[in-house]
Motif scaffolding. Structure first.
Motif, PDB file in Angstrom:
ATOM      1  N   THR B 100     -43.096   2.922 -14.677  1.00 48.10           N
ATOM      2  CA  THR B 100     -44.351   2.245 -14.990  1.00 48.10           C
ATOM      3  C   THR B 100     -45.404   2.633 -13.949  1.00 48.10           C
ATOM      4  N   ALA B 101     -46.606   2.162 -14.167  1.00 47.26           N
ATOM      5  CA  ALA B 101     -47.682   2.449 -13.211  1.00 47.26           C
ATOM      6  C   ALA B 101     -47.981   1.217 -12.359  1.00 47.26           C
ATOM      7  N   PHE B 102     -47.115   0.222 -12.424  1.00 50.00           N
ATOM      8  CA  PHE B 102     -47.372  -1.008 -11.677  1.00 50.00           C
ATOM      9  C   PHE B 102     -47.016  -0.852 -10.200  1.00 50.00           C
ATOM     10  N   GLU B 103     -47.592  -1.759  -9.405  1.00 50.32           N
ATOM     11  CA  GLU B 103     -47.238  -1.829  -7.986  1.00 50.32           C
ATOM     12  C   GLU B 103     -45.823  -2.369  -7.856  1.00 50.32           C
ATOM     13  N   MET B 104     -45.190  -2.031  -6.755  1.00 53.11           N
ATOM     14  CA  MET B 104     -43.841  -2.554  -6.540  1.00 53.11           C
ATOM     15  C   MET B 104     -43.860  -4.082  -6.465  1.00 53.11           C
ATOM     16  N   GLN B 105     -42.984  -4.700  -7.217  1.00 54.82           N
ATOM     17  CA  GLN B 105     -42.902  -6.159  -7.207  1.00 54.82           C
ATOM     18  C   GLN B 105     -41.851  -6.588  -6.183  1.00 54.82           C
ATOM     19  N   TYR B 200     -41.970  -9.668 -17.675  1.00 44.21           N
ATOM     20  CA  TYR B 200     -41.480  -9.456 -19.042  1.00 44.21           C
ATOM     21  C   TYR B 200     -42.643  -9.193 -19.990  1.00 44.21           C
ATOM     22  N   ASP B 201     -43.687 -10.005 -19.894  1.00 43.50           N
ATOM     23  CA  ASP B 201     -44.846  -9.844 -20.778  1.00 43.50           C
ATOM     24  C   ASP B 201     -45.560  -8.523 -20.527  1.00 43.50           C
ATOM     25  N   ARG B 202     -45.627  -8.134 -19.254  1.00 45.54           N
ATOM     26  CA  ARG B 202     -46.352  -6.903 -18.922  1.00 45.54           C
ATOM     27  C   ARG B 202     -45.611  -5.660 -19.437  1.00 45.54           C
ATOM     28  N   GLU B 216     -40.536  -3.735 -11.047  1.00 45.10           N
ATOM     29  CA  GLU B 216     -41.604  -3.398 -11.998  1.00 45.10           C
ATOM     30  C   GLU B 216     -42.004  -1.936 -11.961  1.00 45.10           C
ATOM     31  N   ARG B 217     -41.294  -1.157 -11.169  1.00 41.03           N
ATOM     32  CA  ARG B 217     -41.604   0.272 -11.095  1.00 41.03           C
ATOM     33  C   ARG B 217     -40.841   1.040 -12.181  1.00 41.03           C
ATOM     34  N   HIS B 218     -39.698   0.499 -12.550  1.00 41.75           N
ATOM     35  CA  HIS B 218     -38.912   1.050 -13.657  1.00 41.75           C
ATOM     36  C   HIS B 218     -38.436  -0.113 -14.514  1.00 41.75           C
ATOM     37  N   VAL B 219     -38.489   0.070 -15.808  1.00 43.99           N
ATOM     38  CA  VAL B 219     -37.976  -0.971 -16.700  1.00 43.99           C
ATOM     39  C   VAL B 219     -37.019  -0.351 -17.704  1.00 43.99           C
ATOM     40  N   GLN B 220     -36.073  -1.165 -18.088  1.00 44.04           N
ATOM     41  CA  GLN B 220     -35.131  -0.751 -19.139  1.00 44.04           C
ATOM     42  C   GLN B 220     -35.119  -1.850 -20.192  1.00 44.04           C
ATOM     43  N   ILE B 221     -35.358  -1.453 -21.411  1.00 43.94           N
ATOM     44  CA  ILE B 221     -35.361  -2.409 -22.525  1.00 43.94           C
ATOM     45  C   ILE B 221     -34.268  -1.981 -23.498  1.00 43.94           C
TER      46      ILE B 221
END
Lengths: 170, 287
Positions: B100-105, B200-202, B216-221
């Motif tokens: 993802t392009a999000f900042e590290m959570q 989750y929403d993002r 939030e840098r990698h997600v698996q769905i």
């Protein structure tokens, strides 16, 4: 001493059904055979269309037009490993297209010249597909716990092809 | 005229072939068998029996989990030898995680936050949790991990798995926030925290589960591998096969775990090094 009435009427009927030496060669017999061959072509065309739809959807990554609720759940079935040829990423639906095309070709050949080898070959072809369909049905029911209506339609067409091919062995 | 005569000749040829075939069939004595009901009845009986057998086997009772079983299974799955991870590598799986392009959570402790959202009924969550547990056990320790099965009425019914309900996790490197939102029957048992909900929403606009966020840098769905490799096996059988790199089950579960491990390593600065520098994790970086 008199014979039962049923026996009197039964014997002539039996005689009437017995094939005459030339029966099976005349126009009536020919039309029956043609109907079975036509059925093979029809079943093959339908199964080719369904298989092609499943194949295109697989490669395009699209969503199948089907129910995804309760026991009928196409997504669960078509995204399982049973939707692929074992040890490959080739969709089984593609194999279905090839199988159907060959079955249609067999049906057309039956309508045109009907060589002697065709009937047992078509029966074996349909029997192999039926055996594989039963394996997939088992995977759907016993492993995945879901069925897919497109797959079920194909299984029915394969069974129909098998019985039509069987009828041509008579 | 010639076309008509050709057609007539073709019909005559076809009829002659049929005649010859009929005579051959009659001579060979096959006609009695093929003309009778036996082939039809036999074929129909085989089809009905095969489908009946499938239905009968699908009604096998759900495996029942016990605390004793958990005592054997959990230590086995959380102590997979490093060489098993190394030998499996990616297991032939493509990367199941999306960058993802999000900042590290980060969690409250300041460590990278791993979020898992799933439900006990969900069969894809069931398969995913085997990998999640195996991967997270390389960074920390679980407490209160219990055994469960997915729903009996969903796809891949009664898939053996773990439940994160009542479980906790401690690690020097990461913080983990996990939730089972519903039980095996689909009844709501927990609500996501605001942090879980926001992530989750993002990252999961379709709102599907299982959802795994690595800071939030990698997600698996969804499940990283297909759940049918677990079918027909009990927990201990799965745990045993996870340790055998030659099995499809190990390639799925451990391959997926290596991808998850690699994504976590990317957020921990490559720590712990014995995990992040291992050949199994490096195998994913080569892809």
């Amino acid at each position: 001493m008199s014979r039962p009435a049923g026996a009197q009427t039964e014997a002539p009927q039996r005689r009437g059904r017995a094939p005459a030496p030339s029966e099976g060669l005349g126009p009536e017999r020919g039309r029956n055979l043609d109907r079975a061959a036509l059925g093979l072509v029809g079943a093959g065309v339908l199964s080719a269309l369904i298989s092609a739809y499943l194949t295109v959807t697989h490669y395009a990554g699209g969503t199948l037009a089907c129910v995804n609720a309760g026991f009928v759940d196409c997504d669960a079935v078509t995204t399982s490993s049973y939707s692929l040829v074992p040890f490959t990423e080739i969709p089984i639906a593609l194999v279905g297209v090839l199988w159907s095309a060959a079955s249609v070709a067999g049906g057309v050949l039956a309508l045109r010249s009907d060589p002697a080898w065709l009937r047992p070959a078509h029966l074996a072809w349909a029997g192999a597909a039926l055996a594989f369909a039963l394996y997939l049905i088992n995977a759907e029911i016993a492993v995945i716990g879901r069925i897919c209506e497109w797959c079920t339609a194909l299984h029915v067409l394969i069974a129909a092809t098998f019985f039509l091919a069987l009828s041509r062995m008579r | 005229m010639s076309r008509a005569s050709d057609r007539t000749a073709a019909v005559a040829r076809r009829d002659r072939r049929r005649s010859e075939r009929e005579q051959h069939v009659r001579r060979s004595g096959r006609s009695g068998f093929w003309r009778g009901p036996v082939p039809y009845v036999g074929a129909a009986a085989i089809i009905v029996a095969a489908i009946g057998w499938s239905v009968w086997s699908s009604r096998a009772p759900a495996p029942s989990a016990s605390a004793a079983a958990a005592d054997a299974v959990v230590p086995s799955v959380t102590t997979i030898p490093a060489d098993v991870f190394d030998r499996v590598g990616t297991g032939g799986l493509a990367n199941p995680l999306r960058a993802t392009a999000f900042e590290m959570q980060r969690g409250a402790s300041g460590k990278p936050l791993v979020i898992y959202v799933g439900a006990e009924y969900c069969p894809y969550c069931a398969s995913e949790k085997w990998s999640v547990v195996a991967a997270l056990a390389r960074f920390g320790t679980f407490q209160g991990l219990a055994l469960s099965t997915s729903s009996s009425t969903d796809a891949f019914p009664d898939t053996p798995t773990f439940t994160f309900r009542g479980a906790s996790y401690r690690s020097e490197w990461i913080e983990v926030s996990m939730i089972e939102t519903a039980d095996r029957q689909g009844r709501i048992i927990a609500q996501m925290t605001p942090v879980q909900r926001a992530a989750y929403d993002r990252s999961d606009p379709d709102q599907s589960i299982p959802f795994l966020s690595i800071a939030e840098r990698h997600v698996q769905i969804g499940s990283g591998y297909r759940p049918e490799v677990l079918a027909g096996r009990m927990w201990m059988q799965i745990a045993d096969q996870m340790r055998d790199p030659s099995t499809p089950l190990a390639r799925g579960v451990i391959g997926n775990a290596n991808w998850i491990t690699a994504a976590i390593c990317g957020q921990t600065g490559g720590q712990p090094s014995n995990v992040c520098d291992s050949p199994g994790v490096r195998a994913t970086q080569a892809k």
